[in-house]
Each structure stands twice: as C-alpha cells, then as structure tokens.
Scaffold this motif. Structure first.
Motif, PDB file in Angstrom:
ATOM      1  N   ARG A  26      -5.819  -1.308   0.258  1.00  0.00           N
ATOM      2  CA  ARG A  26      -6.233  -0.294   1.226  1.00  0.00           C
ATOM      3  C   ARG A  26      -5.920   1.144   0.813  1.00  0.00           C
ATOM      4  O   ARG A  26      -6.010   2.033   1.639  1.00  0.00           O
ATOM      5  CB  ARG A  26      -5.677  -0.603   2.611  1.00  0.00           C
ATOM      6  CG  ARG A  26      -6.079  -2.006   3.040  1.00  0.00           C
ATOM      7  CD  ARG A  26      -6.165  -2.174   4.503  1.00  0.00           C
ATOM      8  NE  ARG A  26      -6.280  -3.596   4.786  1.00  0.00           N
ATOM      9  CZ  ARG A  26      -5.497  -4.247   5.602  1.00  0.00           C
ATOM     10  NH1 ARG A  26      -4.567  -3.636   6.266  1.00  0.00           N
ATOM     11  NH2 ARG A  26      -5.670  -5.528   5.792  1.00  0.00           N
ATOM     12  N   ASP A  27      -5.546   1.362  -0.419  1.00  0.00           N
ATOM     13  CA  ASP A  27      -5.492   2.728  -0.944  1.00  0.00           C
ATOM     14  C   ASP A  27      -6.903   3.065  -1.409  1.00  0.00           C
ATOM     15  O   ASP A  27      -7.526   2.271  -2.110  1.00  0.00           O
ATOM     16  CB  ASP A  27      -4.508   2.842  -2.120  1.00  0.00           C
ATOM     17  CG  ASP A  27      -3.082   3.087  -1.664  1.00  0.00           C
ATOM     18  OD1 ASP A  27      -2.892   3.873  -0.721  1.00  0.00           O
ATOM     19  OD2 ASP A  27      -2.168   2.499  -2.258  1.00  0.00           O
ATOM     20  N   ASN A  66      -2.018  -3.960  -4.795  1.00  0.00           N
ATOM     21  CA  ASN A  66      -2.145  -2.719  -4.035  1.00  0.00           C
ATOM     22  C   ASN A  66      -3.423  -2.804  -3.208  1.00  0.00           C
ATOM     23  O   ASN A  66      -4.500  -3.032  -3.729  1.00  0.00           O
ATOM     24  CB  ASN A  66      -2.206  -1.516  -4.981  1.00  0.00           C
ATOM     25  CG  ASN A  66      -2.591  -0.258  -4.245  1.00  0.00           C
ATOM     26  OD1 ASN A  66      -3.731   0.187  -4.358  1.00  0.00           O
ATOM     27  ND2 ASN A  66      -1.693   0.297  -3.473  1.00  0.00           N
ATOM     28  N   GLY A  76       0.854  -1.182   0.000  1.00  0.00           N
ATOM     29  CA  GLY A  76       0.000   0.000   0.000  1.00  0.00           C
ATOM     30  C   GLY A  76       0.891   1.233   0.000  1.00  0.00           C
ATOM     31  O   GLY A  76       1.974   1.223   0.589  1.00  0.00           O
TER      32      GLY A  76
END
Length: 196
Positions: free
Chosen positions: A118-119, A116, A85
């Motif tokens: 939790r962005d 990727n 992340g």
C-alpha cells in the motif's frame, strides 16, 4: 471522473476494506468456516502443528529496489515474512526489532523477507528501510495481491503488520497479526528453527 474510473476506484476501495475487515475471526477459524488445525495463543500468535501446515503460496515479484525476488528460493531455511507499509505506525514500532533479530539470526538458517504493501511508490519504502536499518529484501506489493494468494482458512496475513514464519519445507508454521518486539518475534521463530 469517468464512470469507469469511479468503478475501478470503488473496486480497489472494496478490496482494501475486505482485506482489512477479514481479520475478525477468532480461534481456529480464519476468513471462512471450518477447523483450520491451528492454535491461537494468548499472545496473539497462531501456530500450526508440523503435520497440518498449509504450503505458502508463490511469493515472488520485484523487490522495492527493483530486483527479482522469489521466496521459494529460500526453501530449506526458515523464512520470516513481515507484511509492512511505511505509512503504518505499528510497522515503524516493530521495524527496529526485526532489524535486530534478522542480524542476530544471520548464518543460522533463517531468512527475513518483507512484503511492502500500500505504498504508492518505492521511495517511502526505501526511506523506511534505511531509517530502521532493514537489510533484508522486501517485495513491493502496492495493491496487496501477494496477501490475497494465501488460502482462506490458513494462517494467512490479514492485517498490516502481519508476520509469518515459513518452515524449512515451505509451509506456514506461525502467524502474528500485531506488531512484535524482539521477544515476541523470537518466541514465534525459535520453535520453528529448532525443528528437525
């Protein structure tokens, strides 16, 4: 805030907490009881012997640049899967090493893929890749659903960052639940690349 919104928010928080806390197991167990047939090394890298590896789950979806990406299409290659992340400081520390090793192993039957997570949007993820010279694709998984596809008791990713090595047959051969430098990554990757 409505009761429904509160319930959805609490459910999401509980799922994230469970995912984060599930990394408390040691040795030959992971996220549940029973012998998992893998060996925990002193360097934080777990490995599974060739005949006792679990198949990687479906890892497909949209990449952070909006393209379709399916890890299964790389079967026949060794695949390095790095869960990261842009908000994660250990991920920022290891990113230049992953970029360097990915370039060094180009054309050697190895494919790097990021997940990727939790962005809240792809904007910080794309900036992260540009800043660190990451040229390989990354799946966009803001809620961590791809991580949950791995069966408990296998070499599943449990923390951010996590790194998995998937062998040429599509099975998970090794896992690290900590940031890696180039030496640690190659130590994890090279034995799987050398397999016949």
């Amino acid at each position: 805030m409505s009761t429904r919104s509160r319930a959805v928010l609490l459910g999401a928080v509980a799922a994230v907490a469970a995912l984060t806390l599930s990394a408390c197991g040691h040795g030959g167990t992971s996220g549940g009881g029973g012998n998992t047939n893998f060996v925990t090394g002193d360097n934080g890298i777990d490995t599974a012997p060739k005949g006792k590896r679990a198949a990687a789950p479906d890892l497909s979806g949209k990449s952070i640049d909006g393209k379709s990406l399916d890890v299964a299409r790389y079967k026949g290659k060794v695949v390095v899967v790095n869960v990261w992340g842009s908000w994660c400081s250990p991920c920022r520390e290891e990113a230049p090493y992953f970029s360097k090793v990915a370039k060094a192993y180009q054309g050697k039957g190895v494919q790097f893929v990021g997940i990727n997570t939790r962005d809240t949007s792809t904007t910080p993820a794309l900036a992260f890749e540009k800043e660190h010279g990451i040229s390989y694709p990354s799946l966009y998984d803001p809620t961590g659903k791809l991580m949950l596809r791995f069966k408990k008791g296998t070499l599943n990713p449990q923390l951010i960052p996590s790194t998995l090595i998937i062998d040429k047959d599509g099975k998970v051969a090794a896992r690290a639940l900590e940031a890696l430098d180039d030496t640690g990554l190659k130590k994890m990757l090279d034995p799987v690349v050398a397999e016949k």
